[in-house]
Design a protein around this motif. Structure first.
Motif, mmCIF file in Angstrom:
data_model
loop_
_atom_site.group_PDB
_atom_site.id
_atom_site.type_symbol
_atom_site.label_atom_id
_atom_site.label_comp_id
_atom_site.label_asym_id
_atom_site.label_seq_id
_atom_site.Cartn_x
_atom_site.Cartn_y
_atom_site.Cartn_z
ATOM 1 N N CYS A 61 1.291 -0.907 -0.270
ATOM 2 C CA CYS A 61 -0.112 0.320 -0.062
ATOM 3 C C CYS A 61 0.827 1.453 -0.150
ATOM 4 O O CYS A 61 2.308 1.635 0.402
ATOM 5 C CB CYS A 61 -1.327 0.112 1.417
ATOM 6 N N GLN A 118 -7.926 5.952 4.135
ATOM 7 C CA GLN A 118 -9.000 4.574 4.952
ATOM 8 C C GLN A 118 -9.706 5.284 6.042
ATOM 9 O O GLN A 118 -10.241 5.603 6.264
ATOM 10 C CB GLN A 118 -8.591 3.616 5.529
ATOM 11 N N CYS A 153 -5.974 -2.626 -0.239
ATOM 12 C CA CYS A 153 -5.293 -2.489 1.672
ATOM 13 C C CYS A 153 -5.633 -2.815 2.198
ATOM 14 O O CYS A 153 -7.212 -2.566 3.411
ATOM 15 C CB CYS A 153 -4.247 -0.837 1.559
ATOM 16 N N ASN A 168 -5.387 -2.468 5.425
ATOM 17 C CA ASN A 168 -5.049 -2.643 7.013
ATOM 18 C C ASN A 168 -6.059 -1.739 7.870
ATOM 19 O O ASN A 168 -5.876 -1.031 8.959
ATOM 20 C CB ASN A 168 -4.041 -1.290 6.500
ATOM 21 N N ALA A 174 0.586 3.758 0.857
ATOM 22 C CA ALA A 174 -0.149 5.355 2.599
ATOM 23 C C ALA A 174 0.795 4.692 3.085
ATOM 24 O O ALA A 174 1.557 4.964 4.054
ATOM 25 C CB ALA A 174 -1.377 5.031 1.944
ATOM 26 N N CYS A 175 0.529 2.673 3.381
ATOM 27 C CA CYS A 175 0.799 2.446 4.599
ATOM 28 C C CYS A 175 1.816 1.862 4.512
ATOM 29 O O CYS A 175 2.619 0.851 5.537
ATOM 30 C CB CYS A 175 -0.126 1.903 5.826
ATOM 31 N N CYS A 211 -4.229 2.875 7.994
ATOM 32 C CA CYS A 211 -4.235 3.307 6.714
ATOM 33 C C CYS A 211 -4.660 4.819 6.835
ATOM 34 O O CYS A 211 -5.652 4.317 6.765
ATOM 35 C CB CYS A 211 -4.793 2.594 5.677
HETATM 36 ZN ZN LIG Z 1 -2.718 0.830 3.417
#
Ligand SMILES: [Zn+2]
Length: 740
Positions: free
Chosen positions: A479, A504, A495, A497, A481-482, A501
């Protein structure tokens, strides 16, 4: 054999019924009966007509489908008695003014005398000429090269709203009539048609115009009949046995005879009004159900038209004033992976800014990896963009593939927003941008002197951005982002998470603060991102745990705004059950579903404990939704979320259940099936619920009684098998009124 009155009536009834279903399906885009039931009605009419050929009327639905062209046989070529000339296309106000100037000079009409203009939308369909003799449709011809067209009469007979016989009242049809107009498809009908093609594994069609022009020239009318074609007339070209002085009169006559004309057309006085019509229609173009690419203005006075005549190429008395183009090309610079509220990874195209249909496009969604692959995109390609409907323009394909070595300025031409964490509108991937900023920080200090472009050339783009020359899109393994490994889910990637995340967490907090949920208007996307970045919001429920002393230390927060937020939060802590459910951000559960759930479950605890089977008994909840809801409630992080909301002082306000306890049908579970005569299904449901009953969609041992209307099928049968009470509509109404 003479035909009985009953048989005549039966045939008339079948005809009317089929025509009504055609209208529903093709014009209103809905159906009341299945294809099989439609075919059955059609077969019965055909059988009657075969037994009694004298019953066949020229406008019978059975008369719309003729025999296919023989193998190798082409359409007959027909010379147009009046050539189908093109219309001058004008793009600017100056061009339109010049056009009128020329008319004035030719007609020697002084400035002070305004012309009356008949203005109407210019449909983007297929032009056609129709011939009627004594009110009967006899021939339809394509435009062809304007001089000679093709006889496509058999195909045009299948066009549902094209009258085969003209109405004889209020005015008699003329001996001869040539009408010109456009064959077209509504965008919504086209999309549905395309979807059905895709489901059958047939190739999808590019746009309504292409689909229409293909349909009109197919060689089997039975095939053409499947296309949702319509006709809109725009002119009477020849008429014998009637006389018109103005265009407006001829349009009125067409409408009297039952020939469809555009409801948007009108007569205006003076050129300014014609220009205003263009400006008025352009912003509506995507809400008009058909593709429209401009307006047409024609002189209303037919005597003036006569004096003007035609040039060899076009008519002098009309012009088309086009709208801004809805197609454009641009260069694909980068594809960025966006993380959605529920973790879905969506590729987004970044292109050089370009205007398409009145909006400037810098980026647009590419939906999913399959779609990108299907388009065959590589970075650096010249791509087609098209705006269809009132949506962001879409990438339609490659206009010219990128070739050769990377151009020297490739890096410098990449959009700055992909590198600059302070700008750009993609606030959601805050964490991603933070990462990018840190990586770039060391270099940045030496670069203060250099210009923006050089910065771009050496900086690292934010995570999730793919921007190498001729690179093809690949789904990232982690992902952006994370950093969590991504998972495939159908044609999408996720993703997993969740609230760990950032995009999200921000998205779900936005849902909690948004419309239909807690409606905390002061907390928009930017402020939520700020709170997340400062660690003050780690789950959406943390919104109700914000500490004023900490808020005031943040940038952009003053005493007043903190005070206002605290007050707003206090006002919003007590939430109606359905709003609370929207706030939880359960995938698939929007406001409408939340309302259903709130009505069927007495408490949150009852809903949380419900299994899929229980949920499926709620009318309007499908298997996917039921699965999504039960999965959501068992996840520990969601249970923690609900607890955190409660700890933050949130209370749920349940609807008044007193009716459920005291209503005439209190505690009863009711199922409706079949068609009710007096009540719509929605009304019947409301009536039962208003009396305290619970309405479900499937029959089981728990059902108290079944209300069966006409044509009730398997549910009625099952109820009888289970020995349940089955009421007809009248009995139900009696029960509801308290007669027994
Ligand atoms: Zn993520």
């Amino acid at each position: 054999m003479s035909v009985g009155k009953g048989t005549i009536e039966q045939a008339a009834k079948l005809r009317a019924e089929l025509q009504r279903h055609d209208r529903l399906y093709y014009i209103e885009s809905r159906t009341e009966i299945s294809d099989a039931e439609y075919d059955e009605l059609f077969r019965r009419l055909k059988e009657l007509e075969q037994r009694h050929p004298e019953l066949v009327t020229p406008d019978s639905p059975t008369q719309r489908v003729g025999a296919p062209l023989a193998e190798g046989q082409g359409f007959a070529r027909v010379r147009h008695e009046v050539p189908m000339l093109s219309i001058d296309s004008l793009f600017t106000v100056e061009e339109v003014r010049e056009f009128e100037e020329k008319l004035r000079r030719f007609l020697k009409t002084p400035e002070g005398e305004p012309f009356d203009w008949a203005v109407e939308p210019k449909f983007d369909g297929v032009s056609i000429a129709l011939f009627y003799e004594h009110g009967h449709f006899v021939r339809g011809v394509t435009r062809g090269d304007g001089e000679v067209g093709e006889d496509v009469t058999a195909n045009l007979r299948t066009v549902r709203n094209l009258p085969l016989v003209l109405a004889a009242k209020p005015r008699k049809p003329p001996a001869l009539l040539e009408v010109r107009g456009e064959v077209l498809m509504r965008r919504a009908a086209f999309q549905r048609f395309n979807q059905q093609r895709a489901e059958r594994g047939e190739p999808v069609l590019a746009n309504p115009r292409n689909a229409t022009s293909g349909a009109v020239r197919r060689n089997d009318p039975a095939e053409v009949k499947r296309y949702p074609l319509e006709f809109q007339a725009w002119a009477v070209t020849q008429v014998e046995g009637a006389r018109f002085d103005t265009h407006a009169e001829s349009v009125q006559a067409l409408s009297d005879w039952g020939i469809p004309t555009s409801e948007l057309g009108r007569i205006v006085r003076g050129l300014e009004a014609a220009l205003a019509f263009h400006d008025e229609l352009e912003p509506q173009r995507f809400t008009i159900p058909y593709d429209v690419d401009g307006i047409v203005a024609k002189l209303d006075d037919l005597a003036l038209r006569e004096r003007l005549g035609t040039t060899s190429r076009s008519t002098r008395w009309q012009y088309a004033h086009k709208f801004a183009a809805v197609e454009a090309t641009s260069t694909l610079r980068a594809i960025e992976v966006m993380v959605g509220t529920f973790g879905r990874l969506t590729p987004r195209a970044h292109v050089d800014p370009v205007e398409v249909g009145g909006v400037t496009v810098r980026h647009t969604t590419l939906h999913n990896a399959d779609h990108v692959a299907k388009l065959g995109l590589a970075l650096g390609d010249r791509v087609f963009l098209e705006r269809a409907g009132d949506v962001i323009p879409q990438v339609m394909g490659v206009a010219k593939p990128a070739e050769g070595e990377e151009p020297a300025d490739w890096r410098a031409t990449l959009p700055a927003e992909l590198f600059d964490d302070a700008k750009g509108d993609a606030v959601k991937e805050g964490a991603a941008k933070e990462g990018a900023a840190k990586e770039g920080a060391a270099k940045e200090s030496d670069e203060k002197e250099s210009d923006e472009k050089e910065k771009t050339a050496t900086k690292v783009p934010r995570p999730g951005v793919q921007c190498r020359w001729r690179e093809r899109f690949v789904v990232p393994e982690h992902c952006p982002a994370c950093g969590t490994p991504t998972l495939a889910s159908g044609k999408y990637w996720l993703c997993p998470n969740g609230l760990g995340c950032t995009p999200q967490l921000v998205g779900r907090t936005q849902l909690l603060c948004g419309r239909g949920a807690f409606e905390i208007e002061r907390l928009g996307e930017k402020l939520i991102l700020q709170l997340v970045q400062h660690g003050m919001v780690q789950t959406p429920a943390d919104v109700f745990h914000l500490e004023p002393a900490k808020l005031i230390e943040l940038e952009r927060w003053g005493e007043k705004s903190v005070e206002n937020l605290v007050r707003e939060l206090a006002e919003r802590r007590a939430a109606p059950f359905e709003r609370y459910l929207v706030a939880l951000a359960i995938p698939e559960v929007g406001p409408a579903t939340a309302r259903l759930l709130a009505r069927h479950f007495a408490t949150l605890a009852e809903l949380a404990a419900a299994d899929e089977e229980r949920l499926l008994r709620v009318e309007g909840i499908g298997p996917e939704m039921a699965r999504s809801i039960t999965a959501w409630f068992v996840a520990p992080q969601h249970q923690a979320l609900m607890k955190r909301l409660a700890d933050g002082g949130v209370t749920i306000v349940y609807p008044d259940r007193s009716l459920r306890a005291t209503g005439r049908l209190a505690g009863k579970t009711v199922v409706f099936t079949g068609t009710l005569a007096k009540l719509s299904r929605a009304e019947a449901k409301r009536l039962a619920e208003g009396l305290g009953a619970q309405v479900t969609s499937s029959v089981s041992q728990n059902t108290d009684f079944v209300v069966a209307g006409a044509d009730a099928g398997s549910k009625r049968k099952k109820a009888l098998e289970l020995g349940l009470t089955v009421l007809d509509e009248a009995q139900f109404l009696e029960l509801a009124r308290g007669a027994s």
